[in-house]
Design a protein around this motif. Structure first.
Motif, mmCIF file in Angstrom:
data_model
loop_
_atom_site.group_PDB
_atom_site.id
_atom_site.type_symbol
_atom_site.label_atom_id
_atom_site.label_comp_id
_atom_site.label_asym_id
_atom_site.label_seq_id
_atom_site.Cartn_x
_atom_site.Cartn_y
_atom_site.Cartn_z
ATOM 1 N N ALA A 245 0.834 -1.206 0.000
ATOM 2 C CA ALA A 245 0.000 0.000 0.000
ATOM 3 C C ALA A 245 0.865 1.252 0.000
ATOM 4 C CB ALA A 245 -0.930 -0.006 1.214
ATOM 5 N N GLY A 246 1.964 1.203 0.726
ATOM 6 C CA GLY A 246 2.836 2.367 0.820
ATOM 7 C C GLY A 246 3.520 2.700 -0.492
ATOM 8 N N VAL A 247 4.041 1.692 -1.183
ATOM 9 C CA VAL A 247 4.747 1.965 -2.430
ATOM 10 C C VAL A 247 3.771 2.406 -3.515
ATOM 11 C CG1 VAL A 247 4.717 -0.375 -3.429
ATOM 12 C CG2 VAL A 247 6.639 1.161 -3.906
ATOM 13 N N LEU A 248 2.561 1.858 -3.492
ATOM 14 C CA LEU A 248 1.555 2.287 -4.476
ATOM 15 C C LEU A 248 1.106 3.719 -4.208
ATOM 16 C CD1 LEU A 248 -0.620 -0.930 -4.927
ATOM 17 C CD2 LEU A 248 0.933 0.118 -6.586
ATOM 18 N N LEU A 249 0.922 4.057 -2.948
ATOM 19 C CA LEU A 249 0.558 5.434 -2.627
ATOM 20 C C LEU A 249 1.662 6.394 -3.050
ATOM 21 C CD1 LEU A 249 -1.257 7.561 -1.370
ATOM 22 C CD2 LEU A 249 -0.255 7.013 0.868
ATOM 23 N N GLU A 250 2.892 5.989 -2.849
ATOM 24 C CA GLU A 250 4.020 6.835 -3.252
ATOM 25 C C GLU A 250 4.029 7.040 -4.766
ATOM 26 O OE1 GLU A 250 8.914 6.977 -2.756
ATOM 27 O OE2 GLU A 250 7.722 5.472 -1.686
ATOM 28 N N ALA A 251 3.778 5.951 -5.520
ATOM 29 C CA ALA A 251 3.740 6.046 -6.981
ATOM 30 C C ALA A 251 2.582 6.929 -7.441
ATOM 31 C CB ALA A 251 3.606 4.647 -7.592
ATOM 32 N N MET A 252 1.411 6.737 -6.846
ATOM 33 C CA MET A 252 0.241 7.520 -7.237
ATOM 34 C C MET A 252 0.411 8.989 -6.868
ATOM 35 S SD MET A 252 -2.739 4.796 -6.197
ATOM 36 C CE MET A 252 -4.089 5.913 -6.589
ATOM 37 N N THR A 253 1.035 9.256 -5.737
ATOM 38 C CA THR A 253 1.276 10.640 -5.329
ATOM 39 C C THR A 253 2.213 11.329 -6.310
ATOM 40 O OG1 THR A 253 0.927 10.095 -2.997
ATOM 41 C CG2 THR A 253 2.142 12.120 -3.476
ATOM 42 N N ALA A 254 3.246 10.616 -6.753
ATOM 43 C CA ALA A 254 4.169 11.180 -7.736
ATOM 44 C C ALA A 254 3.440 11.482 -9.044
ATOM 45 C CB ALA A 254 5.328 10.213 -7.980
ATOM 46 N N SER A 255 2.551 10.575 -9.468
ATOM 47 C CA SER A 255 1.783 10.797 -10.697
ATOM 48 C C SER A 255 0.834 11.974 -10.532
ATOM 49 C CB SER A 255 0.995 9.532 -11.059
ATOM 50 O OG SER A 255 1.863 8.468 -11.390
ATOM 51 N N ARG A 256 0.148 12.034 -9.392
ATOM 52 C CA ARG A 256 -0.766 13.152 -9.129
ATOM 53 C C ARG A 256 -0.025 14.478 -9.140
ATOM 54 N NH1 ARG A 256 -2.275 14.331 -3.173
ATOM 55 N NH2 ARG A 256 -0.098 15.004 -3.403
ATOM 56 N N ASP A 257 1.140 14.522 -8.494
ATOM 57 C CA ASP A 257 1.887 15.766 -8.398
ATOM 58 C C ASP A 257 2.398 16.215 -9.767
ATOM 59 O OD1 ASP A 257 1.381 15.667 -5.714
ATOM 60 O OD2 ASP A 257 3.425 15.093 -5.127
ATOM 61 N N ARG A 258 2.803 15.253 -10.595
ATOM 62 C CA ARG A 258 3.261 15.624 -11.949
ATOM 63 C C ARG A 258 2.089 16.156 -12.765
ATOM 64 N NH1 ARG A 258 5.682 18.507 -15.121
ATOM 65 N NH2 ARG A 258 5.935 17.765 -17.252
ATOM 66 N N ASN A 259 0.913 15.577 -12.586
ATOM 67 C CA ASN A 259 -0.262 16.072 -13.284
ATOM 68 C C ASN A 259 -0.557 17.516 -12.873
ATOM 69 O OD1 ASN A 259 -2.155 14.756 -15.200
ATOM 70 N ND2 ASN A 259 -3.689 15.561 -13.802
ATOM 71 N N ALA A 260 -0.425 17.807 -11.586
ATOM 72 C CA ALA A 260 -0.637 19.165 -11.100
ATOM 73 C C ALA A 260 0.400 20.128 -11.677
ATOM 74 C CB ALA A 260 -0.586 19.183 -9.577
ATOM 75 N N GLU A 261 1.629 19.658 -11.825
ATOM 76 C CA GLU A 261 2.664 20.495 -12.433
ATOM 77 C C GLU A 261 2.317 20.825 -13.880
ATOM 78 O OE1 GLU A 261 6.206 18.243 -12.057
ATOM 79 O OE2 GLU A 261 6.462 18.624 -9.907
ATOM 80 N N MET A 262 1.794 19.831 -14.620
ATOM 81 C CA MET A 262 1.419 20.084 -16.015
ATOM 82 C C MET A 262 0.265 21.065 -16.103
ATOM 83 S SD MET A 262 1.967 16.474 -18.058
ATOM 84 C CE MET A 262 0.877 15.482 -17.044
#
Length: 269
Positions: A245-262
C-alpha cells in the motif's frame, strides 16, 4: 449519442486511437469521425484522415488528442472550428477548464475526459467533468463514452489529478506488477515464457472474478489466504508495515503531483 454526428479528432496517437477503436467496435459509424494527424498514415476504413486542420467546417464535437505541451501550437487553428454549438472534448492530462476556456472562449461546452488504453476493448474507466453542459448534454456524453468502458462523472475538476493517478497511470503499475510476478517465478525456477503466460492468465482471471464477485477485492484476498497457508505467508510480506500500500501510494502521489505540475504549465501558457 445522436447529438454527436460529426466528431473531429485533433491528434490520434495511442490514447485517442484507442478511443476511436473502441467507438468503432461499439457500433458507432466510421463516417462520424474525421482525424487530423500528420503522423498517421492510415485510419480504419470509413474514417476521414487529414494531414492538417481544415480551414472551415462544422463539427458537433472536437476532441483534443495532442500532447498537453502541443496545445498552444494547435489552439488558434482548432479555435476556428469551434463554435457555440460545438462541445470541446479534452483528454489532455493536467489541462484545466480555465486553460481550455482561455484558448477556446467560443466553445459551447467543455468536457474533460480521462480514459486509459483499455478503451480500445471497451474496458476503460472514464472520468468525466463538464462546464457548460445541461443534463441532456451530460447524458449525451455518457452515451458516447459507454462503448469505451465505464463512464464516471466526478464531483469536481479538482479530483482529476487523483483519478489520473489511479485510472490512467494505474494500468502501467499493473503491467509492472505482472512483469515482476513473472520475473519472480523465473527466479524460482520457471521458464520465462511460461511465467509470463501464467502471470497474465492469473491477473486476467483475478480481475474478472473481482469484477463479478459480491465481495470486495480485500475480502477476496482474505478468502484466498487461508490461515497458516502459503498464500497467507506471501500476503504477510506484502502487508508488513503496509509495504505494498505504501509503495503504491508513493507512486500515485508522484503521478498526481506531476499532473498538477502540467496543469500549472498549461495555465502559464
Amino acid at each position: 449519442m445522436d447529438r454527436f454526428q460529426n466528431i473531429l479528432l485533433v491528434g490520434c496517437g495511442n490514447m485517442a486511437g484507442a478511443m476511436l477503436t473502441g467507438w468503432l467496435a461499439g457500433g458507432i459509424p466510421a463516417s462520424r469521425f474525421t482525424v487530423v494527424d500528420p503522423h498517421r498514415e492510415s485510419v480504419p476504413e470509413g474514417v476521414a484522415l487529414l494531414s492538417e486542420l481544415p480551414a472551415e467546417g462544422r463539427f458537433d464535437a472536437v476532441m483534443l488528442g495532442v500532447k498537453p505541451q502541443g496545445l498552444d501550437a494547435v489552439a488558434t487553428s482548432v479555435g476556428a472550428l469551434v463554435g457555440r454549438e460545438t462541445v470541446l472534448f479534452s483528454i489532455l492530462a493536467g489541462v484545466e477548464f480555465d486553460s481550455l476556456a482561455a484558448r477556446f472562449p467560443q466553445a459551447g461546452a467543455l468536457v474533460r475526459i480521462m480514459p486509459n488504453l483499455a478503451a480500445a476493448i471497451g474496458k476503460s474507466p472514464i472520468a468525466l467533468d463538464a462546464r457548460g453542459l445541461d443534463e441532456t448534454g451530460r447524458a449525451a456524453v455518457t452515451a458516447l463514452m459507454q462503448p469505451l468502458g465505464t463512464p464516471e462523472w466526478l464531483a469536481g475538476e479538482h479530483l482529476f489529478d487523483a483519478v489520473t493517478a489511479l485510472a490512467c497511470c494505474g494500468p502501467a503499475f499493473v503491467y509492472r506488477f505482472i512483469d515482476s510476478l513473472a520475473a519472480g517465478a523465473v527466479a524460482l525456477g520457471l521458464d520465462a515464457g511460461q511465467s509470463q503466460r501464467l502471470a497474465l492468465a492469473m491477473v486476467e482471471g483475478a480481475a474478472q472474478l473481482a469484477g463479478a464477485s459480491e465481495f470486495s477485492p480485500g475480502e477476496l484476498a482474505d478468502k484466498v489466504a487461508s490461515p497458516g497457508g502459503s498464500t497467507r505467508a506471501g500476503m504477510n510480506v506484502l502487508d508488513e508495515g503496509g509495504a505494498l500500500a505504501g509503495v503504491l501510494l508513493e507512486a500515485m502521489t508522484a503521478s498526481r503531483d506531476r499532473n498538477a505540475e502540467m496543469a500549472a504549465e498549461a495555465r502559464r501558457g
